[in-house]
Design an enzyme around this catalytic site. Structure first.
Site, PDB file in Angstrom:
ATOM      1  N   PRO A   1       0.834  -1.203   0.000  1.00  0.00           N
ATOM      2  CG  PRO A   1      -0.822  -1.595   1.585  1.00  0.00           C
ATOM      3  CD  PRO A   1       0.504  -2.112   1.101  1.00  0.00           C
ATOM      4  CD  GLU A   2       2.930   2.760  -4.462  1.00  0.00           C
ATOM      5  OE1 GLU A   2       2.985   3.924  -4.911  1.00  0.00           O
ATOM      6  OE2 GLU A   2       3.161   1.757  -5.161  1.00  0.00           O
TER       7      GLU A   2
ATOM      8  CE  LYS B   1       5.316   3.770   0.415  1.00  0.00           C
ATOM      9  NZ  LYS B   1       6.196   2.765  -0.211  1.00  0.00           N
TER      10      LYS B   1
ATOM     11  NE  ARG C   1       9.774  -2.210  -5.859  1.00  0.00           N
ATOM     12  CZ  ARG C   1       9.184  -1.314  -5.058  1.00  0.00           C
ATOM     13  NH1 ARG C   1       9.932  -0.526  -4.290  1.00  0.00           N
ATOM     14  NH2 ARG C   1       7.875  -1.199  -5.025  1.00  0.00           N
TER      15      ARG C   1
END
Length: 293
Positions: free
Chosen positions: A2-3, A60, A283
């Site tokens: 979750p960002e 976050k 990434r």
């Protein structure tokens, strides 16, 4: 993971749903979820008889301000008849999410923390991969000192401190890619893989560009793109590609609107060129080679 938009969606849900939620019981189903204090008994004791007063977000991290209720609990407004009791801080990590349950039932397999009020309503924390953590920081202690990641965060993307002047200053000598810079939480808080890719696409900047080569007018566009992309995602309830759920168990809808993220091999919505994918610093990065220079 979750960002910022997903965490902000959760924060808003918690703030709306947990109005006057007084903690009467805490059950720790997995000890490792409690990062601080060292003993889960201290974590439980610190939260009991506390009002979840106000929910904030930093990057976050979810941060609940707590009020300890005294003998006059039950009188309203509750915060007037209570004293500060520090903070409950949560990081969802990869797969953590909250679920609010009326008239609590048996926990599911991956339940890690259960928080109850006196009406048997339950705030349940579920985490399949169990990387998420919680801290109870008592009044008088500094969360920024106890939680290293929290204390080192850069400015929020929506803050006045995050502008092209700041960006120019922090990237002026950086040879790293601009994508890697955006993922660095000490430079800007809350941006992860999804929104770095989407913001760079919106700004027309290649994720592989050396940060120091980006010009002032491009930085202005990048800052505006970051803010717009994040706001649009918050408005859509965040993005769900795997485990993210809001407080009601609903998926975020921004994933339906992404321009490059997880659209490898599909046509660019602007030029028709195929979206490509390549790894940067481990990434997966998605971009349009024609639209992003």
């Amino acid at each position: 993971m979750p960002e910022l938009p997903e965490v902000e969606t959760v924060r808003r849900g918690l703030e709306q749903k947990l109005n006057n939620f007084i903690i009467k019981k805490v059950e720790v189903c997995r000890d490792s979820t409690v990062a601080f204090p060292n003993k889960k008994e201290d974590f439980i004791g610190g939260l009991n008889n506390s009002l979840l007063y106000k929910w904030n977000r930093r990057g976050k991290y979810l941060i609940a301000e707590l009020k300890k209720l005294g003998n006059e609990n039950g009188r309203f407004p509750l915060e007037k008849f209570s004293k500060n009791n520090g903070f409950l801080i949560v990081h969802l990590r990869m797969t953590g999410y909250f679920k609010f349950i009326n008239n609590s039932a048996q926990p599911c397999k991956h339940t890690r923390i259960r928080v109850f009020d006196n009406k048997n309503n339950e705030l349940r924390y579920i985490d399949v991969r169990s990387f998420g953590q919680m801290w109870w920081i008592k009044e008088g202690l500094s969360p920024n000192k106890i939680i290293k990641g929290l204390g080192s965060l850069g400015p929020e993307p929506f803050s006045k401190d995050f502008d092209e002047i700041y960006l120019k200053k922090v990237i002026s000598k950086r040879t790293k890619s601009i994508k890697a810079i955006l993922l660095d939480q000490t430079i800007v808080a809350g941006i992860g893989n999804i929104y770095a890719d989407e913001s760079l696409y919106s700004a027309g900047i290649s994720p592989f560009r050396e940060a120091r080569t980006i010009k002032k007018n491009e930085l202005i566009k990048l800052k505006e793109s970051i803010v717009t992309v994040l706001k649009n995602s918050i408005g859509s309830g965040g993005t769900t590609f795997s485990d993210f759920r809001d407080l009601e168990g609903e998926n975020g809808n921004f994933g339906l609107q992404t321009n490059v993220y997880r659209r490898t091999g599909k046509e660019c919505r602007k030029c028709g060129n195929l979206i490509e994918r390549k790894k940067i610093s481990g990434r997966s990065t998605h971009w349009c080679p024609k639209c992003q220079k």
